[in-house]
Design a protein around this motif. Structure first.
Motif, mmCIF file in Angstrom:
data_model
loop_
_atom_site.group_PDB
_atom_site.id
_atom_site.type_symbol
_atom_site.label_atom_id
_atom_site.label_comp_id
_atom_site.label_asym_id
_atom_site.label_seq_id
_atom_site.Cartn_x
_atom_site.Cartn_y
_atom_site.Cartn_z
ATOM 1 N N THR A 6 0.830 -1.206 0.000
ATOM 2 C CA THR A 6 0.000 0.000 0.000
ATOM 3 C C THR A 6 0.865 1.257 0.000
ATOM 4 O OG1 THR A 6 -1.749 -1.168 1.198
ATOM 5 C CG2 THR A 6 -1.835 1.240 1.208
ATOM 6 N N ILE A 7 1.934 1.236 0.776
ATOM 7 C CA ILE A 7 2.828 2.400 0.829
ATOM 8 C C ILE A 7 3.512 2.612 -0.521
ATOM 9 C CG2 ILE A 7 4.981 3.245 1.857
ATOM 10 C CD1 ILE A 7 3.934 2.051 4.531
ATOM 11 N N LYS A 8 3.897 1.520 -1.182
ATOM 12 C CA LYS A 8 4.482 1.643 -2.524
ATOM 13 C C LYS A 8 3.464 2.216 -3.503
ATOM 14 C CE LYS A 8 7.758 -2.213 -2.029
ATOM 15 N NZ LYS A 8 8.057 -3.609 -2.457
ATOM 16 N N GLY A 9 2.217 1.750 -3.410
ATOM 17 C CA GLY A 9 1.165 2.273 -4.265
ATOM 18 C C GLY A 9 0.898 3.745 -3.994
ATOM 19 N N THR A 10 0.986 4.128 -2.719
ATOM 20 C CA THR A 10 0.778 5.523 -2.340
ATOM 21 C C THR A 10 1.873 6.413 -2.933
ATOM 22 O OG1 THR A 10 -0.150 4.728 -0.255
ATOM 23 C CG2 THR A 10 0.395 7.068 -0.389
ATOM 24 N N GLU A 11 3.097 5.928 -2.879
ATOM 25 C CA GLU A 11 4.210 6.678 -3.483
ATOM 26 C C GLU A 11 3.970 6.886 -4.976
ATOM 27 O OE1 GLU A 11 9.109 6.507 -3.746
ATOM 28 O OE2 GLU A 11 7.982 4.790 -2.981
ATOM 29 N N SER A 12 3.465 5.850 -5.640
ATOM 30 C CA SER A 12 3.164 5.946 -7.068
ATOM 31 C C SER A 12 2.099 7.001 -7.330
ATOM 32 C CB SER A 12 2.702 4.583 -7.584
ATOM 33 O OG SER A 12 2.187 4.674 -8.890
ATOM 34 N N LEU A 13 1.063 7.057 -6.480
ATOM 35 C CA LEU A 13 -0.007 8.039 -6.651
ATOM 36 C C LEU A 13 0.518 9.462 -6.458
ATOM 37 C CD1 LEU A 13 -2.877 6.218 -4.735
ATOM 38 C CD2 LEU A 13 -2.799 6.656 -7.195
ATOM 39 N N PHE A 14 1.354 9.663 -5.466
ATOM 40 C CA PHE A 14 1.930 10.989 -5.234
ATOM 41 C C PHE A 14 2.801 11.408 -6.417
ATOM 42 C CE2 PHE A 14 0.244 10.783 -1.076
ATOM 43 C CZ PHE A 14 0.381 12.029 -0.485
ATOM 44 N N GLN A 15 3.517 10.452 -6.991
ATOM 45 C CA GLN A 15 4.352 10.749 -8.158
ATOM 46 C C GLN A 15 3.475 11.161 -9.342
ATOM 47 O OE1 GLN A 15 7.641 10.608 -7.769
ATOM 48 N NE2 GLN A 15 8.170 11.270 -9.848
ATOM 49 N N GLN A 16 2.366 10.436 -9.541
ATOM 50 C CA GLN A 16 1.421 10.795 -10.599
ATOM 51 C C GLN A 16 0.895 12.218 -10.403
ATOM 52 O OE1 GLN A 16 -1.933 8.112 -10.990
ATOM 53 N NE2 GLN A 16 -0.634 6.313 -10.656
ATOM 54 N N ALA A 17 0.498 12.521 -9.182
ATOM 55 C CA ALA A 17 -0.074 13.829 -8.879
ATOM 56 C C ALA A 17 0.940 14.948 -9.108
ATOM 57 C CB ALA A 17 -0.575 13.859 -7.432
#
Length: 349
Positions: free
Chosen positions: A80-91
């Motif tokens: 989940t934390i890895k996925g969250t990092e990916s979302l922040f990068q997208q944003a």
């Protein structure tokens, strides 16, 4: 065998019915005691029960998650934390996020959270070395999910609150990294820029999901009941109910997590601070539901005291819920009476 309540353990079999001091029937003869039953006995001031009980060493009574669950949840949190990092990068790069990815993360997460009652152990498992912002987003989503459930929201609403809590800080993707990770106090100009993450979050979520409620929570999660928050100085019912829940989860997570400029605080003492804040800044109902459901989870946890001793929390003190009774290898220490002794750390196992 007649056993003191602090020596009972999950799995003990009741030999007789249990009644409280008012004669109210609490537990039936033949029941197998659960952790919830032990909390119930303690909360009602019941001192002894007759059980079939096999004595064991002090630390074997600690509440812990089974090892297979621990591994599953640890892997889930890491993913989940890895996925969250990916979302922040997208944003940060695109100004929007993939809502499908968010929904997949939240579905998998909440599916497991529904099976877990010991929220304290989950929080202790999340006390890792991962980036604060990503870890914090997960914690706030998780706590918001539980608080909403405790307040009586239906499953669909709880999922929406969890999603709002999880995305509340997505606007920080637009804040310079050096400002987010600055070890010292922010200047007035830097703090003014930091506060803009609420507007950035609103815009990113609205662009990505078209969901006004989710976007509003990102905008309002720093508003306070007494009007002292930002960005608009809203008061009470002017703040969306989901934002009020997220604010409680946000403050609790922030105060119990290591940050570059702040050392984490011990979990129970933070609940005490939240209780004070519920009389002005934070929503009282959401805060008190968190406190009411968290405190029983501390029973059975191993702790380190300021004296250097380790022991188990065996009872929430009715005179001071935030100063429990601790059993060490040699004595019971009532922290409500021993005011010069405090809990330094609580351990996951």
């Amino acid at each position: 065998m007649r056993v003191h309540v602090t020596d009972l353990k999950p799995g003990d079999l009741l030999q007789n019915d249990v009644y409280n001091s008012s004669g109210l029937h609490m537990l039936m003869k033949g029941s197998t005691l659960s952790e919830d039953d032990l909390s119930k006995l303690l909360q009602h001031g019941i001192e002894y029960a007759d059980v079939e009980h096999t004595p064991s060493d002090l630390h074997s009574d600690a509440q812990t998650l089974p090892s297979d669950q621990t591994r599953l949840l640890t892997n889930l949190f890491n993913d989940t934390i890895k996925g969250t990092e990916s979302l922040f990068q997208q944003a940060m790069e695109k100004g929007f996020i993939d809502e499908t990815q968010v929904d997949e993360i939240l579905f998998t997460l909440t599916e497991q959270l529904e099976k877990q009652k010991d929220v304290v152990s989950l929080l202790l498992m999340l006390d890792g070395d991962s980036d604060y912002t990503y870890n914090h987003s997960l914690q706030v989503g998780m706590l918001a999910f539980y608080i909403a459930g405790w307040m009586g929201y239906n499953p669909e609403e709880c999922l929406t609150v969890a999603k709002a809590g999880y995305l509340h800080d997505i606007g920080k993707s637009k804040i310079p990294s050096e400002m987010l990770h600055k070890p010292g106090k922010l200047t007035t100009e830097e703090f003014d820029e930091m506060k803009k993450h609420t507007f950035y979050g609103y815009d990113i979520i609205k662009e990505s999901t078209q969901d006004e409620i989710l976007a509003t929570v990102a905008l309002q999660h720093h508003e306070r009941e007494d009007g002292s928050g930002y960005p608009h100085g809203l008061r009470g019912d002017e703040i969306h109910p989901y934002a009020r829940i997220t604010a409680v989860a946000d403050v609790y997570s922030a105060m119990t997590t290591n940050r570059v400029y702040q050392t984490k605080q011990e979990l129970i003492s933070v609940l005490c601070e939240l209780y004070s804040l519920s009389f002005g800044q934070l929503n009282a109902e959401a805060t008190q539901e968190l406190i009411k459901h968290m405190l029983p989870n501390f029973i059975g946890k191993r702790v380190l005291l300021t004296t250097g001793q380790t022991g188990l929390i065996v009872m929430n003190n009715p005179a001071d819920y935030f100063r429990p009774l601790v059993q060490t290898s040699t004595a019971f220490i009532d922290l409500a009476k021993e005011r010069d002794i405090a809990i330094v750390e609580i351990y996951v196992q």
